[in-house]
Design an enzyme around this catalytic site. Structure first.
Site, PDB file in Angstrom:
ATOM      1  N   GLU A 154       0.815  -1.220   0.000  1.00 12.44           N
ATOM      2  CA  GLU A 154       0.000   0.000   0.000  1.00 12.44           C
ATOM      3  C   GLU A 154       0.849   1.271   0.000  1.00 12.44           C
ATOM      4  O   GLU A 154       1.513   1.571   0.991  1.00 12.44           O
ATOM      5  CB  GLU A 154      -0.904   0.013   1.238  1.00 12.44           C
ATOM      6  CG  GLU A 154      -1.795   1.232   1.328  1.00 12.44           C
ATOM      7  CD  GLU A 154      -2.739   1.196   2.518  1.00 12.44           C
ATOM      8  OE1 GLU A 154      -3.715   1.960   2.513  1.00 12.44           O
ATOM      9  OE2 GLU A 154      -2.491   0.399   3.454  1.00 12.44           O
ATOM     10  N   GLU A 160       2.539   9.638   6.457  1.00 13.19           N
ATOM     11  CA  GLU A 160       2.671   8.318   7.069  1.00 13.19           C
ATOM     12  C   GLU A 160       3.923   7.569   6.627  1.00 13.19           C
ATOM     13  O   GLU A 160       4.400   6.686   7.339  1.00 13.19           O
ATOM     14  CB  GLU A 160       1.422   7.482   6.778  1.00 13.19           C
ATOM     15  CG  GLU A 160       0.165   8.095   7.386  1.00 13.19           C
ATOM     16  CD  GLU A 160      -1.063   7.216   7.228  1.00 13.19           C
ATOM     17  OE1 GLU A 160      -0.918   5.978   7.280  1.00 13.19           O
ATOM     18  OE2 GLU A 160      -2.164   7.773   7.045  1.00 13.19           O
ATOM     19  N   ASP A 187      -5.680   3.083  -2.146  1.00 17.64           N
ATOM     20  CA  ASP A 187      -6.470   3.631  -1.045  1.00 17.64           C
ATOM     21  C   ASP A 187      -6.915   5.034  -1.442  1.00 17.64           C
ATOM     22  O   ASP A 187      -6.092   5.944  -1.592  1.00 17.64           O
ATOM     23  CB  ASP A 187      -5.614   3.668   0.228  1.00 17.64           C
ATOM     24  CG  ASP A 187      -6.390   4.128   1.443  1.00 17.64           C
ATOM     25  OD1 ASP A 187      -6.956   5.245   1.393  1.00 17.64           O
ATOM     26  OD2 ASP A 187      -6.405   3.403   2.454  1.00 17.64           O
ATOM     27  N   HIS A 190      -5.646   8.027   0.750  1.00 13.44           N
ATOM     28  CA  HIS A 190      -4.251   8.406   0.496  1.00 13.44           C
ATOM     29  C   HIS A 190      -4.107   9.041  -0.884  1.00 13.44           C
ATOM     30  O   HIS A 190      -3.365  10.014  -1.063  1.00 13.44           O
ATOM     31  CB  HIS A 190      -3.337   7.185   0.607  1.00 13.44           C
ATOM     32  CG  HIS A 190      -3.258   6.608   1.979  1.00 13.44           C
ATOM     33  ND1 HIS A 190      -2.811   7.320   3.073  1.00 13.44           N
ATOM     34  CD2 HIS A 190      -3.577   5.375   2.451  1.00 13.44           C
ATOM     35  CE1 HIS A 190      -2.850   6.550   4.144  1.00 13.44           C
ATOM     36  NE2 HIS A 190      -3.316   5.366   3.790  1.00 13.44           N
ATOM     37  N   HIS A 213      -9.181   0.524  -1.171  1.00 16.62           N
ATOM     38  CA  HIS A 213      -9.792   1.011   0.062  1.00 16.62           C
ATOM     39  C   HIS A 213     -10.759   2.133  -0.287  1.00 16.62           C
ATOM     40  O   HIS A 213     -10.366   3.153  -0.862  1.00 16.62           O
ATOM     41  CB  HIS A 213      -8.738   1.470   1.063  1.00 16.62           C
ATOM     42  CG  HIS A 213      -8.205   0.360   1.907  1.00 16.62           C
ATOM     43  ND1 HIS A 213      -7.048   0.462   2.654  1.00 16.62           N
ATOM     44  CD2 HIS A 213      -8.695  -0.901   2.146  1.00 16.62           C
ATOM     45  CE1 HIS A 213      -6.844  -0.673   3.299  1.00 16.62           C
ATOM     46  NE2 HIS A 213      -7.826  -1.508   3.004  1.00 16.62           N
ATOM     47  N   ARG A 219     -11.488  10.528   5.181  1.00 14.01           N
ATOM     48  CA  ARG A 219     -11.410   9.166   5.730  1.00 14.01           C
ATOM     49  C   ARG A 219     -12.696   8.748   6.453  1.00 14.01           C
ATOM     50  O   ARG A 219     -12.707   7.756   7.171  1.00 14.01           O
ATOM     51  CB  ARG A 219     -10.195   8.991   6.634  1.00 14.01           C
ATOM     52  CG  ARG A 219      -9.588   7.596   6.487  1.00 14.01           C
ATOM     53  CD  ARG A 219      -8.217   7.480   7.088  1.00 14.01           C
ATOM     54  NE  ARG A 219      -7.556   6.257   6.638  1.00 14.01           N
ATOM     55  CZ  ARG A 219      -6.305   5.949   6.893  1.00 14.01           C
ATOM     56  NH1 ARG A 219      -5.557   6.777   7.594  1.00 14.01           N
ATOM     57  NH2 ARG A 219      -5.776   4.833   6.453  1.00 14.01           N
ATOM     58  N   GLU A 248     -12.142   0.983   4.502  1.00 14.69           N
ATOM     59  CA  GLU A 248     -11.214   1.309   5.587  1.00 14.69           C
ATOM     60  C   GLU A 248     -11.448   2.781   5.915  1.00 14.69           C
ATOM     61  O   GLU A 248     -10.766   3.672   5.415  1.00 14.69           O
ATOM     62  CB  GLU A 248      -9.758   1.061   5.200  1.00 14.69           C
ATOM     63  CG  GLU A 248      -8.858   1.178   6.434  1.00 14.69           C
ATOM     64  CD  GLU A 248      -7.380   1.141   6.096  1.00 14.69           C
ATOM     65  OE1 GLU A 248      -6.693   0.218   6.568  1.00 14.69           O
ATOM     66  OE2 GLU A 248      -6.918   2.037   5.368  1.00 14.69           O
TER      67      GLU A 248
END
Length: 271
Positions: A154, A160, A187, A190, A213, A219, A248
């Site tokens: 990922e 991060e 994702d 992201h 995701h 989020r 997620e």
């Protein structure tokens, strides 16, 4: 056909993370089944946190599949990453993920490497750190292949990790690996931070995408932010993506309503 999936976390140490259901596995599965989800994505503290026969029994009971297993507990609980300067820690990270691969493979589900990829730490060389990442992914990809599953890597946003932040960067890195069993996780949270154009990234690099995701720009569950899903959904269909769109996302405003919002948005774009 793209399938729906919802996340279930059973790791107390990550209680504030972006997962829809928490702690009570069967209750989460019952709700997911009631809403019509195809699968769950599971986050456990270790590969033996739940017995395989028990999980198989529950999946059959609620007519669900296991889409993927997360490995983040390896970092959260044990501090393990694939790019730690300490070779012994890297070995332990590979061992932890290998066990998670074996656990997921019992269900035909891949393991996901997210936070366990690590970072280039201050004072460390980027080239050397990336070689450690490649070494770990090659080992793990080959192991996944021997177990009949893919390994999912990922790309995370810049806050991060400082390794690989975009689908393009991840795809080009995967191309250099000896193993051909590593796919990328797209994702959408992201990607909203890092990609100049989400649908173009999917169209250009879609052959490397093995998991998605499904979360909005903030989020929260899809539909609670400003992500433009129409073009993204069309791009995923165009490249022939046939995996899971897994929520997620934060359980906002609560787990049940977050799951309900997710399945509404999934049905809107993928059914």
């Amino acid at each position: 056909m793209i399938k729906s999936c919802v996340t279930v976390a059973l790791v107390p140490q990550i209680k504030t993370g972006p997962w829809i259901f928490w702690e009570d596995l069967e209750a989460g599965m019952a709700k997911a089944s009631e809403l019509g989800f195809d699968a769950i994505e599971l986050f456990t503290a270790s590969a033996d946190a739940i017995e395989v026969p028990k999980l198989k029994e529950l999946l059959a009971k609620y007519n669900l599949e296991l889409a993927a297993v997360g490995t983040g507990a390896g970092k959260v609980i044990h501090g393990l990453t694939l790019t730690d300067p300490d070779s012994e820690i890297r070995k332990k990270a590979v061992s932890f993920i290998s066990d998670m691969i074996d656990f997921g493979a019992a269900f035909g589900a891949p393991a996901i490497i997210g936070s366990m990829q690590g970072n280039i730490l201050p004072g460390n060389d980027r080239k050397e750190t990336m070689s450690w990442l490649a070494e770990g992914l090659n080992q793990l990809g080959k192991h996944a292949d021997s177990e009949g599953v893919m390994l999912i890597y990922e790309p995370l946003n810049r806050y991060e990790t400082n390794l690989l932040n975009t689908i393009e960067a991840g795809s080009k890195f995967v191309e250099t690996l000896e193993t051909k069993s590593v796919k990328l996780l797209a994702d959408l949270f992201h990607m909203n931070i890092e990609e100049g154009n989400l649908e173009e990234s999917i169209l250009n690099w879609g052959k490397y995408i093995g998991h998605v995701h499904f979360a909005d720009s903030n989020r929260r569950p899809m539909g609670f932010g400003h992500t433009s899903m129409k073009q993204i959904a069309e791009a995923l269909k165009t490249v022939g993506y046939a995996g899971y769109a897994s929520a997620e996302a934060f359980p906002y405003p609560n787990s049940d309503e977050a799951a309900e919002q997710t399945i509404r948005e999934f049905s809107r774009w993928f059914k």
